[in-house]
Design a protein around this motif. Structure first.
Motif: not given
Length: 856
Positions: A71-74, A123-128, A183-192, A201-205
């Motif tokens: 689950n990192t960006l590739i 992936m920041t999925i937060h809606n239906r 808990l992360c402060y930012s929405y996961s996947g959106q923190c830089l 980078s959090g997106n790189r672990g």
């Protein structure tokens, strides 16, 4: 109340082999873990490939599922490695992979379609609509953003249920939520933020957790370009302004298990095996009690949860808590046990008045907390006198200081007992017969399958002392540390044969090995399916190797267009007058939700009038909750805009469901890092903004691959503006709403930097990099990449800023297109004219050097 068979899965972290064994011993139904690469917790112990195979086998033999985080960006040059890794995991029998990168998801579907895909919380999925998108793209489960509430999950469940005949409904999909841990402060996947500060980078672990540091809130005015002036500190009750408490929903499990949730997830791949054992066992017991209708939260268990680790507990956004933030301190708080009554300076001895029965023991950890100081120690001896606990301290502590128990030897012992309590779980019924004096041992498995082995020796007639029935049975029952338990043994034995006990032991080992392999093979793909997957991998590797051999980098004849992000009619006007060729308009609509639709329509009308022939794109927020999509969707039919721009897959799905045939563009929140991620989104998206975490060479490689495949999409890069490094559901405690007034500036200051912040229409906090991105002098490299567009971000700035920066970039693009001999000097001169306009200085970001984990 759900019946026991309908209870959600309990999913525990396994950051190490020791934590894996602890989780399984404590009753986890499934574990999640990572290899040495491509996992979002790079600093955990994790598993190499051999250890991964052993871990999956160990879990499967105990009927525990294993989900592997990929689950990192590739990056483009990693796609081949990821493809090979996915095949290895498939062959090992992994039950699912957790994915963030949309390209990795496409790759998994192509090469190992039988391997289940779970959409990571990254992936920041937060809606239906995001859940629907995931279901339609082959995911069997979504790990929802931690910011999603239980009421929203209930609504998702209603909308995802099978419809009546003829009514189209999404494919069934499981929902997973976090129930305990950080808990992360930012929405996961959106923190830089960690990425911007130090290249980790959090997106790189590799998140360095800057959210756990102290900050000062600043307030000031804005000058004509939106830069801060006359800054002053705004007093706050705590120093850790973006540090959250830890999640704990233990008290409310009954409410949660009634919701349409498939899995309850415990956070903690960086935590110890002891932590995993305690927390998992407590939640497992609570689930069993709830299933039996005898659930009553245990004060003892709540104490143990707190002693295991806590930054103060909250029930989280999941249960609508309002105490999410822990701004007073950011590390382990332990359990409050008392206060310092007095301090004897001559003896360095503190007298502590305890508030309850909890008393520290030798070896326990304590923290003495005063308003401006913390002192930690390990208890060496315990003495009580006159009702007070006497403790020798390494330094002076103030009377009144609070005392916290942060480490408990008793709890560690309890954890070890849980780990050691793992028992054999697979019952076997054995049958021993003889064929011409050669033993044939057969095992009947619980599912009815039979496995047998023939001994490599014969049992001869005994000359003096035959091997007794009891001796044979004793050797066959010795299953040791295996997961097997011999339930009964049948044998047709004459009683007059002899065999060495060691030979009987070997016969038992041979059978158990064969039984083990039979059981494990059920969880692995067939040889035929593994071969098919291998063929698909080979095809993909040949494809990317061919593309790499044909790839060249030279100055492109493609001239990028200039787009500008704006959030007010004023900045939009400045951008248009400055010569921009496209506007991404994200209007500020205000807090009042009842009139947002009317206000949005009015502002879009005004923007359209200002734009004239310049295309107007309605930019949707990075986070699009249900109430936004409800009013935004119908507005798309008004034909006053030239397209919409989105930043999450839920918004992509919502735009498609609206069905008005508008152009859909993608912003950087979609985290596009490779050509397969582009393929996953285009169509329907017609333009994609590439990730700001990519370097020049990584951008070039991605664009080259997209061009070689002729995908119907344009590509763009954000080249100027304050990079958004966090978006949080938390509302920073400001005296007034920040960011909406044209003359007000708010920011967070660490030791040497100031990070601008704004609150959006839903009071979410947005934090921006302390230095402004500026790639003007890199325009020749941008041309060489072959991008279709570049974008400037003027949101939160002024009309003068938008106008002037647009003019400068238009000139820079024109100069680069003409390729004059003095191009570098001319661009450097233009860059210097931007420097005085910039907020907090300027930076190339990661464009030149890339992130710190760069391997090529």
């Amino acid at each position: 109340m759900k019946k026991r068979k309908d209870l959600p899965e309990l999913l525990a972290p396994a950051g190490s082999p020791e934590a894996l064994e602890a989780a399984i011993a404590a009753g986890a139904d499934a574990v999640y873990l990572s290899g040495k690469r491509f996992g979002a917790r790079k600093f955990a112990a994790n598993f190499d490939e051999a250890a991964m195979a052993r871990a999956i086998d160990y879990a499967h033999l105990r009927d525990v599922s294993v989900y592997v985080t990929v689950n990192t960006l590739i990056r483009e040059n990693e796609l081949g490695d990821v493809a090979e890794y996915l095949l290895k995991l498939y062959k090992m029998g992994a039950d699912a992979v957790l994915l963030q990168d949309l390209g990795a998801s496409l790759l998994a579907s192509r090469i190992v379609p039988e391997l289940a895909k779970h959409a990571s919380t990254q992936m920041t999925i937060h809606n239906r609509q995001g859940v629907t998108w995931a279901a339609e793209h082959g995911f069997s489960r979504v790990v929802l953003a931690r910011e999603v509430g239980l009421d929203e999950i209930e609504e998702m469940g209603r909308e995802m249920r099978p419809g009546r005949d003829g009514e189209k409904k999404p494919q069934p999909i499981g929902l997973e939520v976090f129930v305990h841990g950080a808990l992360c402060y930012s929405y996961s996947g959106q923190c830089l933020l960690s990425s911007a500060i130090g290249g980790r980078s959090g997106n790189r672990g590799m998140c360095a957790q800057p959210c756990r540091k102290s900050y000062v809130l600043l307030r000031g005015a804005k000058d004509r370009y939106g830069r801060p002036a006359s800054l002053a500190a705004v007093p706050q009750e705590g120093r850790y302004l973006i540090s959250t408490r830890d999640l704990c929903v233990y008290r409310h499990l009954e409410k949660i298990i009634r919701a349409p949730i498939s899995s309850l997830k415990i956070e903690g791949r960086m935590k110890s095996a002891e932590y995993v054992a305690i927390v998992t066992s407590i939640y497992k017991k609570a689930l069993r009690d709830a299933a039996g209708g005898r659930r009553s939260p245990s004060p003892e268990d709540e104490k143990d949860l707190a002693l295991s680790f806590n930054r103060g507990f909250t029930e989280g956004y999941l249960l609508g808590a309002r105490d999410i933030m822990g701004r007073e301190m950011s590390d382990n708080r332990g359990v409050f046990i008392g206060s310092v009554a007095s301090f004897d300076a001559q003896r360095n001895e503190a007298s502590v008045r305890l508030i309850g029965p909890l008393c520290p023991e030798k070896g326990d950890g304590l923290v003495f907390q005063s308003p401006d100081r913390e002192t930690g120690l390990v208890v060496q001896r315990v003495a009580q006198k006159d009702g007070l606990l006497r403790l020798i301290t390494p330094e002076r502590v103030r009377p009144g200081a609070k005392v916290y128990l942060t480490g408990s030897t008793a709890l560690a012992k309890k954890a070890q007992e849980i780990i050691a309590s793992a028992k054999a779980q697979i019952p076997l019924d054995l049958s021993l017969t003889w064929q011409e004096e050669t033993p044939l041992l057969e095992a009947a498995l619980p599912d009815g399958q039979a496995v047998s082995v023939k001994a490599s020796f014969r049992m001869e007639k005994a000359k003096s002392q035959p091997t007794s029935r009891e001796q044979i049975e004793s050797q066959l029952r010795r299953t040791g540390r295996t997961p097997f338990l011999v339930r009964k043994i049948e044998m047709d034995y004459s009683g007059d044969l002899f065999a060495p006990l060691g030979a009987l032991n070997q016969l038992r080992r041979d059978l158990l090995e064969k039984v083990q392999e039979a059981l494990l093979n059920k969880r692995r793909p067939t040889e035929e399916n593994a071969q098919l997957a291998g063929n698909k991998l080979h095809e993909f590797l040949e494809e990317i190797n061919l593309s790499a051999s044909q790839s060249t980098l030279s100055l492109s004849s493609r001239v990028p267009s200039l787009a500008v992000y704006a959030d007010s009619p004023e900045t939009l006007r400045g951008a248009v007058e400055g010569g921009c060729q496209r506007v991404y308009f994200e209007p500020i609509l205000g807090r009042e939700k009842n009139d947002r639709a009317a206000k949005a329509e009015k502002l879009i009308d005004e923007a359209k009038a200002i734009c004239g022939r310049v295309p107007l794109i309605w930019k949707w927020p990075r986070i699009t909750p249900a109430d936004f999509l409800e009013f935004a969707g119908p507005l798309l039919d008004r034909k006053k805009i030239d397209g919409i721009m989105v930043e999450n897959v839920g918004a992509v799905q919502a735009a498609m469901e609206a069905g008005f045939g508008l152009h859909i563009l993608g912003a950087s929140g979609l985290n596009v890092c490779n050509h397969l991620a582009v393929q996953a989104l285009a169509p329907p998206l017609e333009l994609l903004t590439l990730s700001p975490e990519l370097s020049f060479r990584q951008l070039a490689a991605t664009v080259a691959e997209v061009r070689s495949h002729s995908y119907p999409v344009k590509m763009e890069l954000l080249v100027q503006g304050s990079l958004e490094v966090m978006v949080a559901r938390d509302s920073m405690p400001l005296p007034v709403r920040a960011g909406s007034g044209p003359g007000e500036f708010w920011g967070l200051q660490d030791m040497r930097r100031i990070f601008p912040l704004r609150l959006d229409d839903d009071n979410r906090t947005h934090i921006f990099n302390s230095a402004e991105t500026c790639l003007l002098d890199q325009m020749p490299e941008i041309f060489a990449i072959g991008l279709d567009g570049v974008a400037l971000d003027a949101r939160g700035r002024t009309e003068d800023y938008a106008r002037r920066v647009s003019e400068i970039y238009r000139k820079g693009i024109d100069l680069t297109e003409r390729r004059s001999a003095a191009l570098r000097q001319e661009l450097e001169s233009l860059k210097e004219s931007i420097r005085p306009l910039a907020l907090g200085g300027i930076t190339h970001g990661h464009f030149q050097k890339g992130l710190k984990d760069e391997i090529s």
